[in-house]
Scaffold this motif. Structure first.
Motif, PDB file in Angstrom:
ATOM      1  N   LEU A 121     -27.091   0.646  -7.512  1.00 27.35           N
ATOM      2  CA  LEU A 121     -28.144   0.372  -8.483  1.00 27.35           C
ATOM      3  C   LEU A 121     -28.978  -0.787  -7.958  1.00 27.35           C
ATOM      4  CD1 LEU A 121     -29.395   0.960 -11.287  1.00 27.35           C
ATOM      5  CD2 LEU A 121     -27.854  -0.798 -12.219  1.00 27.35           C
ATOM      6  N   SER A 122     -30.294  -0.512  -7.735  1.00 27.71           N
ATOM      7  CA  SER A 122     -31.141  -1.547  -7.141  1.00 27.71           C
ATOM      8  C   SER A 122     -32.422  -1.672  -7.954  1.00 27.71           C
ATOM      9  CB  SER A 122     -31.479  -1.191  -5.688  1.00 27.71           C
ATOM     10  OG  SER A 122     -32.187   0.038  -5.625  1.00 27.71           O
ATOM     11  N   TYR A 123     -32.997  -2.860  -7.927  1.00 28.26           N
ATOM     12  CA  TYR A 123     -34.250  -3.135  -8.621  1.00 28.26           C
ATOM     13  C   TYR A 123     -35.057  -4.123  -7.789  1.00 28.26           C
ATOM     14  CZ  TYR A 123     -37.615  -4.590 -12.164  1.00 28.26           C
ATOM     15  OH  TYR A 123     -38.766  -4.860 -12.831  1.00 28.26           O
ATOM     16  N   LYS A 124     -36.306  -3.772  -7.518  1.00 28.53           N
ATOM     17  CA  LYS A 124     -37.156  -4.609  -6.701  1.00 28.53           C
ATOM     18  C   LYS A 124     -37.829  -5.646  -7.602  1.00 28.53           C
ATOM     19  CE  LYS A 124     -39.379  -2.648  -3.451  1.00 28.53           C
ATOM     20  NZ  LYS A 124     -40.367  -1.840  -2.686  1.00 28.53           N
ATOM     21  N   VAL A 125     -37.596  -6.917  -7.303  1.00 24.04           N
ATOM     22  CA  VAL A 125     -38.146  -8.004  -8.104  1.00 24.04           C
ATOM     23  C   VAL A 125     -39.495  -8.466  -7.557  1.00 24.04           C
ATOM     24  CG1 VAL A 125     -37.749 -10.330  -8.985  1.00 24.04           C
ATOM     25  CG2 VAL A 125     -35.832  -8.722  -8.756  1.00 24.04           C
ATOM     26  N   LEU A 126     -39.593  -8.699  -6.282  1.00 22.37           N
ATOM     27  CA  LEU A 126     -40.808  -9.182  -5.656  1.00 22.37           C
ATOM     28  C   LEU A 126     -41.222  -8.216  -4.555  1.00 22.37           C
ATOM     29  CD1 LEU A 126     -39.979 -12.997  -5.340  1.00 22.37           C
ATOM     30  CD2 LEU A 126     -41.365 -11.870  -7.100  1.00 22.37           C
ATOM     31  N   ASP A 127     -42.532  -7.844  -4.551  1.00 19.82           N
ATOM     32  CA  ASP A 127     -43.050  -6.975  -3.491  1.00 19.82           C
ATOM     33  C   ASP A 127     -44.455  -7.377  -3.073  1.00 19.82           C
ATOM     34  OD1 ASP A 127     -44.365  -6.282  -5.758  1.00 19.82           O
ATOM     35  OD2 ASP A 127     -44.136  -4.117  -5.521  1.00 19.82           O
ATOM     36  N   SER A 128     -44.807  -8.620  -3.284  1.00 14.57           N
ATOM     37  CA  SER A 128     -46.117  -9.175  -2.898  1.00 14.57           C
ATOM     38  C   SER A 128     -47.272  -8.499  -3.626  1.00 14.57           C
ATOM     39  CB  SER A 128     -46.320  -9.055  -1.378  1.00 14.57           C
ATOM     40  OG  SER A 128     -45.292  -9.724  -0.674  1.00 14.57           O
ATOM     41  N   GLY A 129     -47.022  -8.001  -4.813  1.00 17.70           N
ATOM     42  CA  GLY A 129     -48.078  -7.391  -5.610  1.00 17.70           C
ATOM     43  C   GLY A 129     -48.451  -5.972  -5.227  1.00 17.70           C
ATOM     44  N   GLN A 130     -47.735  -5.379  -4.285  1.00 23.33           N
ATOM     45  CA  GLN A 130     -48.072  -4.023  -3.847  1.00 23.33           C
ATOM     46  C   GLN A 130     -47.810  -2.998  -4.942  1.00 23.33           C
ATOM     47  OE1 GLN A 130     -45.965  -2.791  -0.346  1.00 23.33           O
ATOM     48  NE2 GLN A 130     -46.978  -0.795  -0.249  1.00 23.33           N
ATOM     49  N   ARG A 131     -46.727  -3.180  -5.668  1.00 17.90           N
ATOM     50  CA  ARG A 131     -46.394  -2.238  -6.735  1.00 17.90           C
ATOM     51  C   ARG A 131     -47.446  -2.273  -7.836  1.00 17.90           C
ATOM     52  NH1 ARG A 131     -40.743  -3.416  -9.424  1.00 17.90           N
ATOM     53  NH2 ARG A 131     -41.795  -5.443  -9.569  1.00 17.90           N
ATOM     54  N   SER A 132     -47.902  -3.453  -8.219  1.00 17.87           N
ATOM     55  CA  SER A 132     -48.909  -3.574  -9.262  1.00 17.87           C
ATOM     56  C   SER A 132     -50.248  -2.992  -8.808  1.00 17.87           C
ATOM     57  CB  SER A 132     -49.082  -5.042  -9.646  1.00 17.87           C
ATOM     58  OG  SER A 132     -50.097  -5.193 -10.622  1.00 17.87           O
ATOM     59  N   ALA A 133     -50.622  -3.229  -7.555  1.00 15.50           N
ATOM     60  CA  ALA A 133     -51.892  -2.697  -7.046  1.00 15.50           C
ATOM     61  C   ALA A 133     -51.865  -1.181  -6.988  1.00 15.50           C
ATOM     62  CB  ALA A 133     -52.180  -3.286  -5.667  1.00 15.50           C
ATOM     63  N   THR A 134     -50.738  -0.613  -6.592  1.00 14.08           N
ATOM     64  CA  THR A 134     -50.615   0.849  -6.534  1.00 14.08           C
ATOM     65  C   THR A 134     -50.719   1.461  -7.920  1.00 14.08           C
ATOM     66  OG1 THR A 134     -49.211   0.656  -4.561  1.00 14.08           O
ATOM     67  CG2 THR A 134     -49.150   2.743  -5.766  1.00 14.08           C
ATOM     68  N   GLU A 135     -50.078   0.800  -8.887  1.00 17.85           N
ATOM     69  CA  GLU A 135     -50.124   1.321 -10.256  1.00 17.85           C
ATOM     70  C   GLU A 135     -51.530   1.245 -10.838  1.00 17.85           C
ATOM     71  OE1 GLU A 135     -50.333   1.375 -14.460  1.00 17.85           O
ATOM     72  OE2 GLU A 135     -50.474  -0.514 -13.312  1.00 17.85           O
ATOM     73  N   GLN A 136     -52.236   0.144 -10.602  1.00 14.31           N
ATOM     74  CA  GLN A 136     -53.592  -0.003 -11.106  1.00 14.31           C
ATOM     75  C   GLN A 136     -54.535   1.015 -10.475  1.00 14.31           C
ATOM     76  OE1 GLN A 136     -54.791  -4.077 -10.596  1.00 14.31           O
ATOM     77  NE2 GLN A 136     -53.322  -4.879 -12.083  1.00 14.31           N
ATOM     78  N   SER A 137     -54.362   1.260  -9.197  1.00 16.03           N
ATOM     79  CA  SER A 137     -55.186   2.259  -8.527  1.00 16.03           C
ATOM     80  C   SER A 137     -54.927   3.656  -9.086  1.00 16.03           C
ATOM     81  CB  SER A 137     -54.926   2.229  -7.020  1.00 16.03           C
ATOM     82  OG  SER A 137     -55.640   3.239  -6.362  1.00 16.03           O
ATOM     83  N   ALA A 138     -53.656   3.972  -9.301  1.00 16.52           N
ATOM     84  CA  ALA A 138     -53.322   5.291  -9.855  1.00 16.52           C
ATOM     85  C   ALA A 138     -53.807   5.426 -11.295  1.00 16.52           C
ATOM     86  CB  ALA A 138     -51.808   5.506  -9.785  1.00 16.52           C
ATOM     87  N   ARG A 139     -53.747   4.338 -12.056  1.00 17.55           N
ATOM     88  CA  ARG A 139     -54.219   4.388 -13.440  1.00 17.55           C
ATOM     89  C   ARG A 139     -55.728   4.607 -13.494  1.00 17.55           C
ATOM     90  NH1 ARG A 139     -52.917  -0.855 -16.781  1.00 17.55           N
ATOM     91  NH2 ARG A 139     -54.182  -1.684 -15.076  1.00 17.55           N
ATOM     92  N   SER A 140     -56.479   3.904 -12.626  1.00 21.04           N
ATOM     93  CA  SER A 140     -57.929   4.112 -12.577  1.00 21.04           C
ATOM     94  C   SER A 140     -58.263   5.526 -12.121  1.00 21.04           C
ATOM     95  CB  SER A 140     -58.574   3.089 -11.641  1.00 21.04           C
ATOM     96  OG  SER A 140     -58.366   1.773 -12.110  1.00 21.04           O
TER      97      SER A 140
END
Length: 285
Positions: A121-140
């Motif tokens: 069981l793993s969870y990524k805490v820090l990824d230099s904002g890549q996860r947030s940028a990918t999600e925002q791009s997909a949402r737009s």
């Protein structure tokens, strides 16, 4: 004058042959539909709208895929290992992993296997904002695709309505040209009667006869234009059978309510806030 008469007669013959098959098809029973029914058919059968729906659905799924990066991941595994050991001894010397031929040998063989399961069981805490940028791009992208779907829907409605009234206009023009032919024929009959009674010159008959032939040419042209408008109407509805549906001549479809109290600026503000193409462009920026 004779050359002009023969030219008009030949043109009438060519146009009549070109439209003979269409005239026979037009005699088939067709279904008359209202504007609302035409728009409903277009929204159901227009392939461009179906493609826009598929693109919007794909963009929504990509957005969900991007959101999955915010959830922990669970992985499982199953591992099995086996080992084989062989020991040969000759004259007091030992060798592992093989056999040795000789006059006298003694082999002692053994095997073992091990199996175990893994659960991570793993969870990524820090990824230099890549996860947030990918999600925002997909949402737009998802929002833009859905606005594109709404824009395609409005385009289909506008095209269906335009083709609907264009076909009605072309049909009315055919009726006008038919009336012109009847009027030209009546004028020719009247002129011929006056010539027979000696009250009018014979040259007037040639002019009225030419007017009649011209009216017939205009009628055939109007009929051809109507067939083109019918094909465009069926295309706007997403259908292929041009003899299946035709618009009903219903004046109740023209009821449009417009608020006369709103200024041009107010209407522009409403357009900027509600037009799907404008909202789609804002998401693509």
């Amino acid at each position: 004058m004779k050359h002009r008469k023969h030219s008009i007669t030949l043109l009438l013959l060519v146009l009549a042959v070109a439209t003979s098959s269409r005239a026979c098809a037009s005699e088939q029973k067709v279904q008359r539909i209202t504007l609302k029914e035409a728009i409903a058919i277009a929204l159901e059968h227009q392939p461009n709208l179906a493609a826009a729906r598929a693109q919007a659905l794909s963009a929504d799924q990509q957005h969900k895929q991007a959101l999955a990066a915010y959830y922990p991941s669970l992985s499982a595994g199953w591992t099995t290992s086996s080992s084989y050991n062989s020991t040969s001894q000759i004259n007091g010397l030992a060798s592992n992993g093989g056999t040795t031929s000789g006059t006298s040998s003694q082999n002692a063989n053994g095997s073992s296997s091990t199996s175990y399961a893994d659960l991570y069981l793993s969870y990524k805490v820090l990824d230099s904002g890549q996860r947030s940028a990918t999600e925002q791009s997909a949402r737009s992208g998802s929002r833009a695709a859905n606005w594109a779907l709404a824009n395609s829907r409005q385009t289909v409605i506008a095209n269906a309505a335009t083709a609907y009234y264009e076909l009605l206009r072309r049909t009315s023009l055919v009726l006008v040209q038919q009336a012109d032919v009847q009027h030209a024929q009546s004028t020719l009959d009247l002129t011929q009667a006056q010539v027979d009674h000696g009250t009018q010159a014979i040259k007037d008959v040639y002019q009225t006869r030419a007017d009649l032939e011209t009216a017939k040419v205009n009628l055939l042209t109007a009929q051809n234009n109507r067939f083109v408008a019918l094909a465009q109407f069926q295309q706007a509805l997403g259908l292929t059978d041009v003899d299946e549906l035709e618009p009903a001549d219903s004046r109740t479809d023209t009821n449009v309510s417009v608020d006369a109290n709103k200024s041009l600026g107010d209407l522009l503000d409403v357009a900027y806030k509600t037009r799907p193409d404008v909202l789609q462009a804002q998401q693509n920026v």
